[in-house]
Write a protein that holds these residues in place. Sequence first.
Motif, PDB file in Angstrom:
ATOM      1  N   SER A 244       7.643  -6.906   5.538  1.00 30.09           N
ATOM      2  CA  SER A 244       6.365  -6.987   6.227  1.00 30.09           C
ATOM      3  C   SER A 244       6.332  -7.108   7.762  1.00 30.09           C
ATOM      4  N   GLU A 246       3.472  -7.970  10.887  1.00 29.08           N
ATOM      5  CA  GLU A 246       2.206  -8.474  11.160  1.00 29.08           C
ATOM      6  C   GLU A 246       1.814  -8.190  12.640  1.00 29.08           C
ATOM      7  N   ASP A 285       1.629  -1.132   1.384  1.00 29.99           N
ATOM      8  CA  ASP A 285       0.184  -1.977   1.692  1.00 29.99           C
ATOM      9  C   ASP A 285      -0.095  -1.989   3.069  1.00 29.99           C
ATOM     10  N   THR A 287      -3.021  -3.904   5.527  1.00 28.80           N
ATOM     11  CA  THR A 287      -4.183  -4.558   5.741  1.00 28.80           C
ATOM     12  C   THR A 287      -4.781  -4.222   6.915  1.00 28.80           C
ATOM     13  N   THR A 288      -5.894  -4.025   6.771  1.00 25.66           N
ATOM     14  CA  THR A 288      -6.904  -3.447   7.932  1.00 25.66           C
ATOM     15  C   THR A 288      -7.884  -4.504   8.036  1.00 25.66           C
ATOM     16  N   GLU A 289      -8.529  -4.313   9.346  1.00 27.15           N
ATOM     17  CA  GLU A 289      -9.621  -5.417   9.914  1.00 27.15           C
ATOM     18  C   GLU A 289     -10.715  -4.292  10.408  1.00 27.15           C
ATOM     19  N   ALA A 295     -10.761  -8.716   6.017  1.00 24.91           N
ATOM     20  CA  ALA A 295      -9.465  -7.830   5.881  1.00 24.91           C
ATOM     21  C   ALA A 295      -9.587  -7.172   4.403  1.00 24.91           C
ATOM     22  N   GLN A 296      -9.136  -5.832   4.387  1.00 24.56           N
ATOM     23  CA  GLN A 296      -8.984  -4.958   3.127  1.00 24.56           C
ATOM     24  C   GLN A 296      -7.457  -4.609   3.093  1.00 24.56           C
ATOM     25  N   VAL A 297      -6.889  -4.352   1.869  1.00 25.50           N
ATOM     26  CA  VAL A 297      -5.700  -4.102   1.705  1.00 25.50           C
ATOM     27  C   VAL A 297      -5.591  -2.655   1.260  1.00 25.50           C
ATOM     28  N   LYS A 298      -5.016  -1.636   1.786  1.00 28.36           N
ATOM     29  CA  LYS A 298      -5.126  -0.324   1.357  1.00 28.36           C
ATOM     30  C   LYS A 298      -3.557  -0.117   0.914  1.00 28.36           C
ATOM     31  N   SER A 299      -3.524   0.454  -0.561  1.00 34.39           N
ATOM     32  CA  SER A 299      -2.033   0.460  -1.073  1.00 34.39           C
ATOM     33  C   SER A 299      -2.010   1.975  -1.406  1.00 34.39           C
ATOM     34  N   ARG A 342      -1.337  -5.920   9.007  1.00 38.99           N
ATOM     35  CA  ARG A 342      -0.127  -6.156   8.408  1.00 38.99           C
ATOM     36  C   ARG A 342       0.300  -4.900   7.786  1.00 38.99           C
TER      37      ARG A 342
END
Length: 520
Positions: A244, A246, A285, A287-289, A295-299, A342
């Motif tokens: 990952s 960040e 994955d 991770t957006t802001e 924060a939301q994770v779009k996979s 991330r």
Amino acid sequence: MDPVRCITVWCPDWPVVAAAQEAGCAKDTPVAVIVKGRVYACNAPARADGVRRDLRVREAQARCPELAVLPYDPAVDARAFEPIVAAVEAIAPGVEVIRPGMCAVRARGPARYFGGEEEFAERLRAHLVEQANAHTVIGIADGPFAAEQAARQAERHKNHVHVFPPGESAEHLAGLNINLLDRPDLVDLLRRLGIRTLGAFAELPAGRVLERFGIDGALAHRLAAGHDDRPFASRRPPPELATSVEFEPPLDRVDQVAFAIKSAAERLVDALADRDLVCTCLRVDVTTERGADAAQVKSRQWRHPRWFSANDVVDRVRWQLQGLWGSTQEEDSEEATFGVLRVQLFPEDAAPTGAYQDGLWGDQAPDERVHRALTRVQSMLGHEAVLTAILSGGRSPADRVTFVPWGDEPTPARVPDQPWPGQLPDPPPSTVLTAPTPVEVLGADQQRVELTDRGLLTADPARFDQREISHWAGPWLVEERWWDAAAARRYARFQVVCADGAGYALLYERGRWWLEASYD
């Protein structure tokens, strides 16, 4: 050698749990897993309606009309159990996987750390519920075999944990059925000799058992006596290959994220190469802001026709971001409306490098340019926007086609090589209508042709919808869900060839004729 104190984790009805999870069945649905036309395992709702192991499928469905019948797939069984094994390894390394649905760990180390065997068992069970949402029971005893029987006792008595105290496993095993040895030939012989329990078998002299039943019989005798001193075959945890990156502060440009992720993509590909592996399926994955929002994770999962290189990984991240930000342009510099915190890369499927080497006469994989173009369309329109057709099982021509998103594993919805009574013989039709079209089938006397209850035609088909029939075959009769009056169907299919050489598939149901498909 003294038996090792063992803690066994068991997920009851695991083949059913794994198959139902794969098929998306609700928890209260009665489900049976089938092997060679017989029930291999079933869940509690099915057992409540009288379904039992080894019943034939039709008898099981007669007892429980709502029964969901699923094929047994060992690969699904093992794959679904992996998250539970990983959750156990998180707090107790050195797991021995006995079979999918059951694993064991040594009790000594964890028991000392958590203050006792039962204290650790309760902690482990709560951890599995939290991390894997799994229903488990735990048995503690001397050796894996006795611990497995302790776990079964826990399930039988509706307890979470059952313990055989140290040195007392033989006493607790003595009254159990000899079938638990799971050696059909040996058990059959012992039953003919009048031995019905583990205790009765354990009372036999060890030397005579070895002389009469051989090495395997001697091992079974030690298990029955509570002397399970087999070496503990703990597995080595798989290496953590996920990587990952960040970003602080969050990045809001595609080109910035793509540049920053390149080194992580290279590390991932190199780590796989060091183990002689390649990645064929990658999960990304992001991770957006978005402003003040959390924060939301779009996979998204990406599959490659061969394997991912570092540049392929960067491309998929770029396409995924452009899809998230609604970009349909080629410029990577378009700014986003929210930042990226991330990006995580997970190799979902890895295969040995040798399985994907080029053949002697060149590469047989799909053209890379085609794959890139179709994957790009998916990134903009969605994963289901590009579909490919594969041969499936079923009785109707429409059922024999399964549409799979481009890049996904070409798995048919129904197994094609199973028997499908009433299915049209090969070759399959070339054109299948979206919805069957009503037609009229007439005999030589211009009277409508009907199908009797005995499956016989009232006359030979001569014409349908102004087309002259020169040859015909059938009927292929189908009777579905005869036990359910609301869902029961009885119909028949025919193949006809017209005077102009064109072929068609016709359906007769409830006194009406339908055109389903055509042969070119």
